[in-house]
Design an enzyme around this catalytic site. Sequence first.
Site, short mmCIF file in Angstrom:
data_model
loop_
_atom_site.label_atom_id
_atom_site.label_comp_id
_atom_site.label_asym_id
_atom_site.label_seq_id
_atom_site.Cartn_x
_atom_site.Cartn_y
_atom_site.Cartn_z
N CYS A 94 5.47 61.95 -13.44
CA CYS A 94 4.82 61.27 -14.87
C CYS A 94 4.80 62.46 -15.86
O CYS A 94 4.49 63.52 -15.64
CB CYS A 94 3.21 61.01 -14.42
SG CYS A 94 2.33 60.69 -15.62
N CYS A 129 -2.95 65.93 -17.67
CA CYS A 129 -3.89 65.20 -17.13
C CYS A 129 -4.35 65.69 -15.73
O CYS A 129 -3.76 66.39 -15.17
CB CYS A 129 -3.07 63.88 -16.81
SG CYS A 129 -4.28 62.43 -15.86
N CYS A 161 -3.89 64.20 -11.39
CA CYS A 161 -3.09 64.80 -10.16
C CYS A 161 -3.01 66.27 -10.27
O CYS A 161 -3.15 66.83 -11.18
CB CYS A 161 -1.71 64.13 -10.29
SG CYS A 161 -1.42 62.22 -10.21
N CYS A 175 0.42 55.04 -15.95
CA CYS A 175 -0.13 55.88 -14.89
C CYS A 175 0.42 55.58 -13.57
O CYS A 175 0.04 54.43 -12.91
CB CYS A 175 -1.85 55.99 -14.73
SG CYS A 175 -2.52 56.92 -13.29
N GLN A 209 -13.01 52.21 -0.56
CA GLN A 209 -11.93 53.27 -0.76
C GLN A 209 -10.73 52.68 -1.40
O GLN A 209 -10.49 51.55 -1.40
CB GLN A 209 -11.39 53.62 0.82
CG GLN A 209 -12.58 54.37 1.74
CD GLN A 209 -12.53 55.71 1.37
OE1 GLN A 209 -11.57 56.51 0.82
NE2 GLN A 209 -13.39 56.43 1.83
N TYR A 264 -25.39 56.46 6.12
CA TYR A 264 -24.67 56.51 4.80
C TYR A 264 -23.74 55.53 4.78
O TYR A 264 -22.46 55.72 4.57
CB TYR A 264 -24.07 57.88 4.26
CG TYR A 264 -24.84 59.04 4.31
CD1 TYR A 264 -25.59 59.55 3.19
CD2 TYR A 264 -24.78 60.04 5.46
CE1 TYR A 264 -26.41 60.79 3.28
CE2 TYR A 264 -25.37 61.08 5.35
CZ TYR A 264 -26.28 61.38 4.16
OH TYR A 264 -27.18 62.54 4.40
N CYS A 277 -15.43 63.87 2.83
CA CYS A 277 -14.47 63.97 1.72
C CYS A 277 -14.33 65.35 1.03
O CYS A 277 -13.40 65.53 0.21
CB CYS A 277 -14.79 62.96 0.34
SG CYS A 277 -16.41 63.30 0.06
#
Length: 393
Positions: A75, A81, A84, A164, A226, A255, A349
């Site tokens: 990219c 940006c 990433c 993108c 997800q 959760y 996560c």
Amino acid sequence: MIPEVGAALELEVGAVAHGGHCVARHDGQVVFVRHALPGERVLARITAVEDSGRYLRADAEAVLRAADGRREPPCPAWRDCGGCDWQHAQPAASRQLKAQVVQDALRRFGGVERTVTVQEIPLAAPGRPAGMGWRTRAQLSVDAAGHAGMLRPRSHDVVALSGCPQLDPRLDELAVFDRSWPPGSRVRVVAPAEGGARVLGAGRHDPVHEKAAGRRWAVAADGFWQVHPGAADALVEAVQDALEPEPGERLVDLYSGVGLFGLTLAARHDLAATTLVEGDRAACRWARANARGLDVRVVSAAVERWVRAPRALDAVDLVVLDPPRVGAGRAVVTAIAAARPRAVAYVACDPVALARDVATFAGLGMGLLDVRALDLFPTTHHVECVATLAPIS
């Protein structure tokens, strides 16, 4: 003397650190360097002096000695940006970096040594480079001229984009980067498993439908699901492997969102009881819709409050929890440990938050048996883990 913002430094790049950067040193000072890889020598420019000069932040502008895992970023906006972190790394190299981050977190904050391998989730995204094309949901920012884009790292400044490669190819048809939007607004897009890609406007939305674990799922269009097309299936299998449910056992899913884990396990195994607990009322409504035909209980309550209620976790055999990024925290971990379930599957996560909760579990008599790490967010620093915990005999 502390270098000023804008100063250029020649640095030997050291180990990877959590957050998408590597660690270097200049005159004994720690420098967190983006766009570099361990073992490289780079010319970097200082972007911030933080904590009264205790450490610096920098971007690698030129690579003087490249690491074997480096690639040409696909990219053109990769440097500016913030979408990433590891686009300049080969996909296999980025997974090794993430594995090191998880191992370091478990050792430093969890007090346990584990060898971790980050599992690739195969994806065929036509017209996208390797490791790209996986994001089925995105929120884009709009600059003052009405152009959509992503935010710069650690900033609210918008980088306008012409495209993108991280986005699912189905989102190309929306042409969001070719259109003009209200300055300062947000543009939300989604490409669900069923139906076409769409831009979400303000206000209430009908649900979209996803597919995972052999079932059809109703999810709020702007709710949580997800973003990688293979993520839900991979996580379900990891959770099932962690718990190994047996007939007649009692499961609590904390959760629980729209019910991905609890409802799948209830449908697959002859459990005596299944309880889902979720603080978001809209997610609970969709969980009840997804639970049709299953003998389960969906509780709309804050997990932190519900677990402290008398008898909430009585006679529970299995617990699955998927807390927010900050982790479950001491109160929830204490309540689970006091219930002495046979097994706990902890979906995380953030590896540091997971490690801290693992340390709390250990202090309460529950040990870490296994950790599986999944690359659900390629080219970013994010990594999903499923940890298995059980009472220490």
